[in-house]
Design a protein around this motif. Structure first.
Motif, PDB file in Angstrom:
ATOM      1  N   THR A 315       0.832  -1.198   0.000  1.00 51.29           N
ATOM      2  CA  THR A 315       0.000   0.000   0.000  1.00 51.29           C
ATOM      3  C   THR A 315       0.868   1.249   0.000  1.00 51.29           C
ATOM      4  N   ASP A 316       0.397   2.273  -0.750  1.00 50.80           N
ATOM      5  CA  ASP A 316       1.050   3.583  -0.718  1.00 50.80           C
ATOM      6  C   ASP A 316       0.550   4.313   0.530  1.00 50.80           C
ATOM      7  N   LEU A 320      -2.594   7.065   1.065  1.00 49.91           N
ATOM      8  CA  LEU A 320      -3.705   6.746   1.962  1.00 49.91           C
ATOM      9  C   LEU A 320      -3.837   7.807   3.061  1.00 49.91           C
ATOM     10  N   ALA A 321      -2.702   8.237   3.631  1.00 58.06           N
ATOM     11  CA  ALA A 321      -2.757   9.272   4.671  1.00 58.06           C
ATOM     12  C   ALA A 321      -3.293  10.582   4.107  1.00 58.06           C
ATOM     13  N   ALA A 345       5.511   9.703  -1.388  1.00 57.38           N
ATOM     14  CA  ALA A 345       4.974   8.352  -1.563  1.00 57.38           C
ATOM     15  C   ALA A 345       5.861   7.341  -0.836  1.00 57.38           C
ATOM     16  N   VAL A 346       5.263   6.614   0.088  1.00 57.11           N
ATOM     17  CA  VAL A 346       5.968   5.603   0.871  1.00 57.11           C
ATOM     18  C   VAL A 346       5.122   4.342   0.861  1.00 57.11           C
ATOM     19  N   GLU A 374      -5.186  26.022  16.746  1.00 52.64           N
ATOM     20  CA  GLU A 374      -4.014  25.146  16.794  1.00 52.64           C
ATOM     21  C   GLU A 374      -3.975  24.236  15.564  1.00 52.64           C
ATOM     22  N   GLU A 375      -2.968  23.405  15.484  1.00 51.41           N
ATOM     23  CA  GLU A 375      -2.726  22.615  14.272  1.00 51.41           C
ATOM     24  C   GLU A 375      -2.577  21.135  14.600  1.00 51.41           C
ATOM     25  N   VAL A 376      -3.122  20.308  13.721  1.00 48.69           N
ATOM     26  CA  VAL A 376      -2.920  18.866  13.755  1.00 48.69           C
ATOM     27  C   VAL A 376      -2.150  18.484  12.492  1.00 48.69           C
ATOM     28  N   THR A 377      -1.015  17.797  12.659  1.00 46.18           N
ATOM     29  CA  THR A 377      -0.132  17.475  11.533  1.00 46.18           C
ATOM     30  C   THR A 377      -0.049  15.971  11.352  1.00 46.18           C
ATOM     31  N   VAL A 378      -0.145  15.523  10.102  1.00 45.09           N
ATOM     32  CA  VAL A 378      -0.004  14.106   9.750  1.00 45.09           C
ATOM     33  C   VAL A 378       1.215  13.989   8.844  1.00 45.09           C
ATOM     34  N   SER A 379       2.258  13.300   9.305  1.00 49.19           N
ATOM     35  CA  SER A 379       3.510  13.177   8.549  1.00 49.19           C
ATOM     36  C   SER A 379       3.774  11.709   8.238  1.00 49.19           C
ATOM     37  N   VAL A 380       4.212  11.435   7.011  1.00 49.81           N
ATOM     38  CA  VAL A 380       4.523  10.080   6.559  1.00 49.81           C
ATOM     39  C   VAL A 380       6.020   9.992   6.283  1.00 49.81           C
ATOM     40  N   ALA A 381       6.645   8.929   6.750  1.00 46.86           N
ATOM     41  CA  ALA A 381       8.090   8.761   6.549  1.00 46.86           C
ATOM     42  C   ALA A 381       8.415   7.283   6.454  1.00 46.86           C
TER      43      ALA A 381
END
Length: 463
Positions: A315-316, A320-321, A345-346, A374-381
């Protein structure tokens, strides 16, 4: 365990081989020297027989000439210094001509022993590292019961030391071969003993990570470990049966309670028509009823999540995130919270539906506790063998004690009891991720808030 057991066995085997090898090496050296000593004694006996009848010290005796001729030939042939000396150390015959009895040391001691009527049958041992060593042998010449002279030989020890060294090399080669054989046997032995332990450890790890159908095939190893494997399988069967009964009970209870609860909520709505609009008691009852319905739905979802197997696919994760961020962004804007996503892309092996559900639960939880502005952050690595999705928020965060309990069923912080929820969302996320070999972890986010890390493997499940 193998790294601890193997050195112990190898050290013990090496100790046994060395304990056998050293006496054998000493025995080989002694045997080689004894062989040379016996040969030299035979030579001295022969020369003593010739010297026994030499009576003239002037040199005119024919027997003395014969003795000198034999000594010269012996020295030329073997390179061994030999001579017959009177009791006062004066030479009867010798070869080479300039050689004489040593005044001290081993040679003098052997000469004195021969004068007392004893042969030098046990000279000090010659070792291979003694460069330039000599082997001295002396025998008495007896006439009419009295020692009248001494036959004395002084042999170089080069050939003796070479033969001893060759014998030692053969012993060393044999010890090396025996050690290699012992190491191979130790590997086989430890493998035979520890193989059931490794299988048992793998099965225990599988069960600990949620693969309740993992079992141990008790086909090899010592009888005690085979019995342990059978006992482990029986225990795992019992645990799986109990958990299955628990899941079935939760699912059945949730399902059976939904119909009576739906009827109760309908009656509450009908009863509300009899009261004035905006009645607080009716509104409170209606809210609690809806909350109870949400709890039952979450219980059913948790039972299904713990029971279902994951449909793993390549899955990418980044795509998806990004989809989940886009789906939740309208709600975030409505709540006044900035929801952003980062990462290229991961790819990883995951169940897309399960991972999406887990991300939904985590993002929903982050939006609930993040104040406006405020901020909500979604990071993919990607990190070697795994891919991660990190969700951070700017909410109040949790204490260390609360971090240790987050994800437990029905647990909610005492400071957040007024926030809508059943306390099962993160438990469902953990069950969904664990089924696919993933995990979820929680930590503090600086300067404030919570940091949630969702990890999924990049390695194929068939690898």
């Amino acid at each position: 365990m193998r790294t601890r057991l193997l050195p112990l066995l190898i050290v013990l085997m090496a100790g046994v081989l060395l304990a056998l090898g050293f006496p054998l090496a000493v025995s080989v050296a002694a045997a080689q020297q004894q062989r040379v000593v016996v040969d030299r004694i035979d030579d001295t006996v022969r020369f003593a027989a010739l010297a026994q009848f030499v009576t003239d010290r002037s040199g005119a005796d024919e027997r003395r000439s014969t003795l000198q001729e034999q000594l010269d030939r012996y020295h030329d042939t073997y390179g061994i210094s030999a001579g017959v000396f009177y009791r006062d150390s004066d030479a009867m015959a010798r070869a080479p001509e300039t050689w004489s009895v040593p005044l001290n040391g081993q040679g003098r001691q052997a000469f004195e022993e021969a004068l007392s009527g004893r042969r030098s049958h046990d000279p000090p041992q010659v070792w291979p590292w003694q460069q330039g060593g000599r082997l001295v042998v002396a025998s008495p010449v007896v006439r009419d019961g009295d020692v009248v002279a001494v036959v004395f030989t002084d042999s170089p020890t080069g050939q003796l030391r070479s033969r001893v060294l060759q014998g030692w090399l053969l012993i060393a080669a044999g010890e090396g071969a025996a050690m290699l054989l012992a190491v191979g046997a130790a590997f086989r032995l430890t493998g035979w003993v520890l193989r059931p332990v490794r299988i048992l450890d793998a099965a225990t790890h599988d069960i600990a990570t949620g693969q309740m159908n993992s079992r141990v095939a008790a086909a090899s190893g010592p009888p005690e470990l085979r019995r342990l494997a059978r006992s482990f399988n029986e225990m795992a069967d019992n645990v799986e049966e109990v958990l299955e009964q628990q899941r079935a009970f939760v699912a059945d209870a949730s399902h059976q309670l939904r119909n009576p609860l739906a009827a109760l909520l309908l009656r509450i709505e009908l009863l509300a028509l009899e009261f004035p609009a905006g009645n607080e008691e009716i509104a409170s009852v209606r809210t609690e009823g809806k909350r109870l319905a949400q709890v039952l739905d979450d219980l059913l979802d948790l039972a299904l999540a713990e029971h279902a197997s994951a449909d793993l696919q390549l899955t990418d994760i980044g795509e998806l995130a990004a989809e989940r961020v886009a789906a939740w962004r309208p709600l975030a804007e409505e709540m006044g919270v900035r929801l952003t996503g980062h990462g290229a892309a991961v790819t990883a092996w995951a169940d897309p539906v399960a991972l999406s559900s887990a991300l939904d639960a985590v993002i929903d939880n982050a939006l609930k506790f993040t104040p406006q502005g405020e901020e909500v952050t979604v990071s993919v690595a990607s990190n070697g063998e795994s891919s991660t999705v990190v969700i951070t928020d700017g909410g109040p965060g949790l204490t260390d004690e609360e971090l240790a309990r987050i994800g437990d069923r029905f647990w909610r912080s005492g400071r957040h009891q007024n926030v809508k929820g059943s306390g099962l969302g993160l438990s469902i996320s953990r069950a969904l991720l664990t089924a696919g070999g993933g995990s979820i972890a929680y930590a503090h986010h600086e300067p404030r808030g919570l940091r949630v890390t969702v990890t999924v493997p990049r390695t194929s499940p068939t690898a």
